[in-house]
Design an enzyme around this catalytic site. Sequence first.
Site, mmCIF file in Angstrom:
data_model
loop_
_atom_site.group_PDB
_atom_site.id
_atom_site.type_symbol
_atom_site.label_atom_id
_atom_site.label_comp_id
_atom_site.label_asym_id
_atom_site.label_seq_id
_atom_site.Cartn_x
_atom_site.Cartn_y
_atom_site.Cartn_z
ATOM 1 C CG HIS A 1 -1.598 1.318 1.477
ATOM 2 N ND1 HIS A 1 -1.364 2.127 2.560
ATOM 3 C CD2 HIS A 1 -2.528 1.958 0.725
ATOM 4 C CE1 HIS A 1 -2.135 3.199 2.475
ATOM 5 N NE2 HIS A 1 -2.846 3.131 1.383
ATOM 6 C CB SER A 2 0.751 4.228 0.373
ATOM 7 O OG SER A 2 0.981 5.602 0.247
ATOM 8 C CD GLN A 3 7.640 4.072 2.289
ATOM 9 O OE1 GLN A 3 6.923 3.489 3.109
ATOM 10 N NE2 GLN A 3 8.933 4.281 2.477
ATOM 11 N N GLY B 1 3.922 0.153 -1.709
ATOM 12 C CA GLY B 1 3.840 -0.255 -3.111
ATOM 13 C C GLY B 1 5.184 -0.100 -3.812
#
Length: 384
Positions: A202-204, A206
Amino acid sequence: MLSPLSTLGIALLALLAPLAPITHASRTYFYVGGNYTLDSNGEHIHSGQIYVEKLTPAVVTQPHPIVFIHGQAQTGTNWLNKPDNQPGWARYFLSQGYECYILDQPFRARSPWQSFNGALSTYSAEHLEQYFTATEKYNLWAQASLHTQWPGTGEMHDPIFDAYYTSTVPFVGDPATQEAAMRDAGAALLEKIGEPVFLLGHSQGGLMAWAVADSRPELIHTIIAIEPSGPPFVEAMWGGGPARKWGLTDTPLKYSPEVSNPETELVKTTVPSNDSDRFDCVLQAEDPPPRRLANIALIPVLLVTSEASYFAQYDWCMAGFLRQAGVQTEHVQLADEGIRGNGHMMFLEENSDAIAELLHGKMQRYATGGGGSELRRAQGVMEI
Ligand SMILES: *[C@@H]1O[C@H](CO)[C@@H](O)[C@H](O)[C@H]1NC(C)=O
Ligand SMILES: *[C@@H]1O[C@H](CO)[C@@H](O)[C@H](O)[C@H]1NC(C)=O
């Protein structure tokens, strides 16, 4: 190989699983990765290892475990219960028979930070209100007003916001340092697991999934990228300017033809979005032909975008970049699936189970064909 009989048993259990009211999982933890480095006294300190929690459902019915990588300032608690004390994604996926590996990124939370790992940053409460939990009160981007799913007011002194904000932690701000450490620790984790996983970032987290996938593609069945940090090559929300010079990451990725200097060899062009609610997109130019992501293209990607997040402005570009680089990408836009009102922290929001259920359905399709093994076979790559 599973016998036809056990395959049938697994299918039956998978059908029964949604009826199970409570999931009993066994819980163990371990540390993996990192190495000994010399301190200023000439003595050794072990650094870079990650804390990993392994949750095993009473009956494992899914052939591929899930490895969860949280984002910036977050920890593995993101996947356990939610700040409103409702069950989170781990509970949902355990109830569907997946083994779950939940890690804390290097230098964060239970994965130790040493002063030589680099300076730490912290997100303020205001930052989280504006970008995650109360975006509809600030309207810093067009889609922000559509946000309805965060439980409570999303502001300081609301007990649910406070439960969330107090769970966030300082992080090493330099992305290249973090990616290099997570690439190595993630590879060590995948080797320890030893079978292809669903890698969910998720997000960073990722970004970290791209780095790990580039390093051990054969140990990943499918990447589930939940609003991974982007867009390619440039900063959008945070004032513009260059970022992620390897397209997806700040650290080297394997391209074909190979790239040694991404600034000159990845030739770029800007595609206008023609939509005032969306950012323009920097992609590879069509001439010379775009380079392929040699390793990441061995793994299918599910890219997930919520309706109200700031990622709704530029995940279209992330999907375009991945496809152009040869990556089989399914872009799941939650609003198109009837799941409305979510922001960037969708797995902590009211309807988190509806999102998990959607993903589970899609993951089932990949698990029964079309996963990384299939792609790699099609491309003539040896299986482990
Ligand atoms: C130790 O780990 C760091 C970070 O992953 C890496 O850069 C370094 O090369 C490693 N050193 C050794 C001796 O393996
Ligand atoms: C926007 O319009 C230009 C010019 O017609 C076109 O080349 C480009 O592909 C369009 N962008 C999108 C995202 O469709």
